[in-house]
Write a protein that holds these residues in place. Structure first.
Motif, PDB file in Angstrom:
ATOM      1  N   VAL A 186       8.694  28.214  24.221  1.00  0.00           N
ATOM      2  CA  VAL A 186      10.059  28.412  25.155  1.00  0.00           C
ATOM      3  C   VAL A 186      10.506  27.273  25.408  1.00  0.00           C
ATOM      4  N   SER A 187       9.764  26.340  26.323  1.00  0.00           N
ATOM      5  CA  SER A 187      10.617  25.094  26.515  1.00  0.00           C
ATOM      6  C   SER A 187      10.519  23.868  25.411  1.00  0.00           C
ATOM      7  N   ALA A 188       9.561  23.824  24.657  1.00  0.00           N
ATOM      8  CA  ALA A 188       9.408  23.077  23.624  1.00  0.00           C
ATOM      9  C   ALA A 188      10.355  23.645  22.445  1.00  0.00           C
ATOM     10  N   ALA A 189      10.909  24.598  22.482  1.00  0.00           N
ATOM     11  CA  ALA A 189      11.798  25.073  21.423  1.00  0.00           C
ATOM     12  C   ALA A 189      13.646  24.497  22.134  1.00  0.00           C
ATOM     13  N   TYR A 190      13.356  24.763  23.264  1.00  0.00           N
ATOM     14  CA  TYR A 190      14.456  23.907  23.878  1.00  0.00           C
ATOM     15  C   TYR A 190      15.112  22.642  23.837  1.00  0.00           C
ATOM     16  N   GLY A 191      14.044  21.803  23.769  1.00  0.00           N
ATOM     17  CA  GLY A 191      13.320  20.503  23.334  1.00  0.00           C
ATOM     18  C   GLY A 191      14.076  19.933  22.135  1.00  0.00           C
ATOM     19  N   MET A 192      13.800  20.848  21.268  1.00  0.00           N
ATOM     20  CA  MET A 192      14.271  20.822  19.739  1.00  0.00           C
ATOM     21  C   MET A 192      15.662  20.936  20.151  1.00  0.00           C
ATOM     22  N   LEU A 220      19.595  25.167  18.308  1.00  0.00           N
ATOM     23  CA  LEU A 220      19.650  25.890  20.173  1.00  0.00           C
ATOM     24  C   LEU A 220      19.709  27.620  19.846  1.00  0.00           C
ATOM     25  N   THR A 221      20.537  28.324  18.710  1.00  0.00           N
ATOM     26  CA  THR A 221      19.836  29.330  18.203  1.00  0.00           C
ATOM     27  C   THR A 221      18.707  30.172  18.294  1.00  0.00           C
ATOM     28  N   GLU A 222      17.636  29.707  17.476  1.00  0.00           N
ATOM     29  CA  GLU A 222      16.931  29.716  17.269  1.00  0.00           C
ATOM     30  C   GLU A 222      15.589  29.926  18.757  1.00  0.00           C
ATOM     31  N   ALA A 223      15.912  28.531  19.920  1.00  0.00           N
ATOM     32  CA  ALA A 223      15.779  28.786  20.892  1.00  0.00           C
ATOM     33  C   ALA A 223      15.725  29.537  21.796  1.00  0.00           C
ATOM     34  N   ALA A 224      16.815  30.394  21.447  1.00  0.00           N
ATOM     35  CA  ALA A 224      17.554  30.378  22.222  1.00  0.00           C
ATOM     36  C   ALA A 224      16.894  32.687  21.738  1.00  0.00           C
ATOM     37  N   THR A 225      17.026  32.429  20.862  1.00  0.00           N
ATOM     38  CA  THR A 225      15.686  34.281  20.248  1.00  0.00           C
ATOM     39  C   THR A 225      14.664  33.838  21.043  1.00  0.00           C
ATOM     40  N   ILE A 226      14.169  32.919  20.493  1.00  0.00           N
ATOM     41  CA  ILE A 226      12.246  33.113  20.861  1.00  0.00           C
ATOM     42  C   ILE A 226      12.313  33.432  22.677  1.00  0.00           C
ATOM     43  N   HIS A 227      13.552  32.476  23.344  1.00  0.00           N
ATOM     44  CA  HIS A 227      12.835  32.331  24.991  1.00  0.00           C
ATOM     45  C   HIS A 227      13.597  34.028  24.994  1.00  0.00           C
ATOM     46  N   LEU A 228      14.528  34.431  24.326  1.00  0.00           N
ATOM     47  CA  LEU A 228      15.096  36.120  24.581  1.00  0.00           C
ATOM     48  C   LEU A 228      14.050  37.236  24.415  1.00  0.00           C
ATOM     49  N   GLU A 229      13.261  36.614  22.810  1.00  0.00           N
ATOM     50  CA  GLU A 229      12.606  37.128  22.171  1.00  0.00           C
ATOM     51  C   GLU A 229      10.763  37.549  23.855  1.00  0.00           C
ATOM     52  N   ASP A 230      10.839  36.533  24.606  1.00  0.00           N
ATOM     53  CA  ASP A 230       9.525  35.977  25.117  1.00  0.00           C
ATOM     54  C   ASP A 230       9.740  37.009  26.400  1.00  0.00           C
ATOM     55  N   VAL A 231      11.254  37.345  26.944  1.00  0.00           N
ATOM     56  CA  VAL A 231      11.331  37.864  27.847  1.00  0.00           C
ATOM     57  C   VAL A 231      11.066  39.288  28.448  1.00  0.00           C
ATOM     58  N   GLU A 232      11.786  39.985  26.473  1.00  0.00           N
ATOM     59  CA  GLU A 232      11.229  41.368  25.988  1.00  0.00           C
ATOM     60  C   GLU A 232      10.017  41.263  26.005  1.00  0.00           C
ATOM     61  N   SER A 233       9.074  40.713  24.789  1.00  0.00           N
ATOM     62  CA  SER A 233       8.086  40.297  25.012  1.00  0.00           C
ATOM     63  C   SER A 233       6.800  41.306  26.465  1.00  0.00           C
ATOM     64  N   PHE A 236      -1.379  27.868  22.742  1.00  0.00           N
ATOM     65  CA  PHE A 236      -1.006  27.883  20.689  1.00  0.00           C
ATOM     66  C   PHE A 236       0.752  28.557  20.373  1.00  0.00           C
ATOM     67  N   ASN A 237       0.866  29.252  21.533  1.00  0.00           N
ATOM     68  CA  ASN A 237       2.325  29.263  22.129  1.00  0.00           C
ATOM     69  C   ASN A 237       3.328  28.074  21.328  1.00  0.00           C
ATOM     70  N   LEU A 238       2.656  26.787  21.605  1.00  0.00           N
ATOM     71  CA  LEU A 238       3.551  25.510  21.445  1.00  0.00           C
ATOM     72  C   LEU A 238       4.426  25.516  20.643  1.00  0.00           C
ATOM     73  N   PHE A 239       2.643  25.404  19.162  1.00  0.00           N
ATOM     74  CA  PHE A 239       2.894  25.258  18.398  1.00  0.00           C
ATOM     75  C   PHE A 239       3.493  25.921  16.861  1.00  0.00           C
ATOM     76  N   TRP A 240       3.267  27.743  17.861  1.00  0.00           N
ATOM     77  CA  TRP A 240       4.270  28.315  16.554  1.00  0.00           C
ATOM     78  C   TRP A 240       5.761  28.651  17.315  1.00  0.00           C
ATOM     79  N   ALA A 241       5.803  28.245  18.299  1.00  0.00           N
ATOM     80  CA  ALA A 241       7.774  27.312  18.770  1.00  0.00           C
ATOM     81  C   ALA A 241       8.426  26.821  17.688  1.00  0.00           C
ATOM     82  N   LEU A 242       7.371  25.497  17.777  1.00  0.00           N
ATOM     83  CA  LEU A 242       8.353  24.281  17.470  1.00  0.00           C
ATOM     84  C   LEU A 242       8.578  24.561  15.500  1.00  0.00           C
ATOM     85  N   ASP A 243       7.172  25.415  15.294  1.00  0.00           N
ATOM     86  CA  ASP A 243       7.034  25.414  14.115  1.00  0.00           C
ATOM     87  C   ASP A 243       8.638  26.751  13.563  1.00  0.00           C
TER      88      ASP A 243
END
Ligand code: MRU
Length: 364
Positions: free
Chosen positions: A69-75, A140-153, A109-116
């Motif tokens: 999630v953090s790497a996605a927000y880094g992007m 930003l929308t994709e990073a926030a979606t990854i964040h949301l999905e992580d919480v829901e998961s 693995f989540n790092l590569f998954w999120a960045l890709d």
């Protein structure tokens, strides 16, 4: 506010601990520095993706889902603060950020998954628009979606996993897999949290998790906050704990799981699995499907080797041995599937044989 961030607010009751988040007003990324816990609660913030990379590398942010999630927000920071005037230049800046963030930790693995995922979204948007701001918004929308999905998961993992826990159970866990290792609820510790919220009178035994003490520092901090009773043990003690019937099961997280069920997790996990197996206790792994790498080859799992000083000292503060002692410091080990009773994901629970049940689960 973009939709995924608005939706995240509806999960407030599950997110008592905010480990990582996007500050909408200031357009900054914010995280709780886990190196200082349980003694100090310090939040840090940045507009610079290089700072996010440093935070991941130095374990200010750690735990596979939190890293992703953090790497996605880094992007998202890279996109927001890039000076690029064209989509082509913006994509180049994003590729630079992608490579820097990718080289922070090699096992999660989540790092590569999120960045890709974020990079793919940026490219797709760039293919259909010449406006760099559209690409910025999509990142930003994709990073926030990854964040949301992580919480829901996490919540779904908790719901599925809590069914395996009975009132009165004592659960042994290794490393921190709670709010601090994810974006706010937890995987293995999320299951424990969920069972506790259901009113089950459970207890936890947490290892200290050498060398950087994610158990002694972070589990202790999280479990105390929740009021869940626990006992702290050293990493050499799970054998006697299971032998003496002092724990009913083990639940741990994962940095990477492959299709065979081989699971890379914090160093010492394999020993916990062996101790549970030898004493006929279930050993569960809990992780979102974003932790699963679609390969059949355990040799594809990269094991991070970290600084010897982590072993020679306690948290860099107290020297345990001589300065020049030869040290081997792998951060993770791999538990073979034969010792794993089940793998709990947001899509459901996979039992043996994992080679059949994991691919089936991924298709859901
Ligand atoms: O080195 P760390 O602290 O990042 O290791 C973390 C773990 O091993 C966790 O068990 C794993 O990432 C799962 S976190 C939900």
């Amino acid at each position: 506010m973009i939709e995924p961030l608005r939706k995240l607010e509806s999960y407030e009751e599950y997110l008592k601990i905010k480990s990582v988040y996007w500050d909408v007003d200031k357009e900054e990324f914010v995280w709780l520095d886990t190196r200082l816990l349980p003694f100090e609660e310090v939040y840090r913030r940045t507009r610079d993706y290089n700072r996010v990379a440093k935070a991941i590398k130095t374990l200010e942010i750690r735990g596979a889902p939190a890293i992703g999630v953090s790497a996605a927000y880094g992007m998202a920071l890279a996109a927001r603060y890039s000076q690029a005037k064209t989509v082509e230049d913006l994509l180049k800046d994003l590729e630079t950020a992608y490579n820097i963030l990718k080289n922070t930790r090699p096992t999660a693995f989540n790092l590569f998954w999120a960045l890709d995922r974020v990079m793919k979204k940026a490219r797709e948007t760039a293919n259909s628009s010449t406006d760099p701001d559209k690409v910025r918004e999509s990142v930003l929308t994709e990073a926030a979606t990854i964040h949301l999905e992580d919480v829901e998961s996490n919540i779904q993992i908790g719901r599925h996993g809590a069914k395996l826990i009975d009132n009165g159970d004592i659960i042994l866990t290794h490393c921190n897999t709670g709010a601090l290792a994810t974006s706010g609820f937890g995987t293995a510790l999320g299951i424990i949290r969920y069972a506790w919220y259901e009113g089950k009178k459970i207890k936890v035994i947490t290892t200290e998790t050498r060398p950087v003490l994610q158990g002694a520092r972070l589990n202790v901090w999280e479990l105390k906050k929740e009021g869940i009773p626990f006992t702290l043990i050293t990493d050499g003690m799970p054998g006697i704990v299971f032998r003496n019937n002092m724990a009913d099961m083990a639940i741990v997280g994962a940095d990477r799981i492959i299709l065979t069920g081989h699971t890379a997790n914090k160093i010492g996990t394999y020993m916990v699995a062996l101790a549970a197996h030898d004493n006929d206790k279930p050993f569960y792994v809990a992780a979102p499907t974003s932790t699963i790498q679609e390969t059949w080859n355990p040799d594809d799992i990269v094991i991070e080797i970290r600084d010897p000083e982590e072993v020679r000292t306690i948290l860099g503060r107290y020297r345990l041995t001589l300065e020049d002692v030869d040290v081997y410091n792998p951060s993770f080990d791999i538990t073979p599937p034969r010792y794993i009773t089940a793998i709990i994901t947001e899509k459901g629970i996979a039992y043996q044989p994992f080679g059949k049940t994991i691919p089936k689960l991924l298709k859901r």
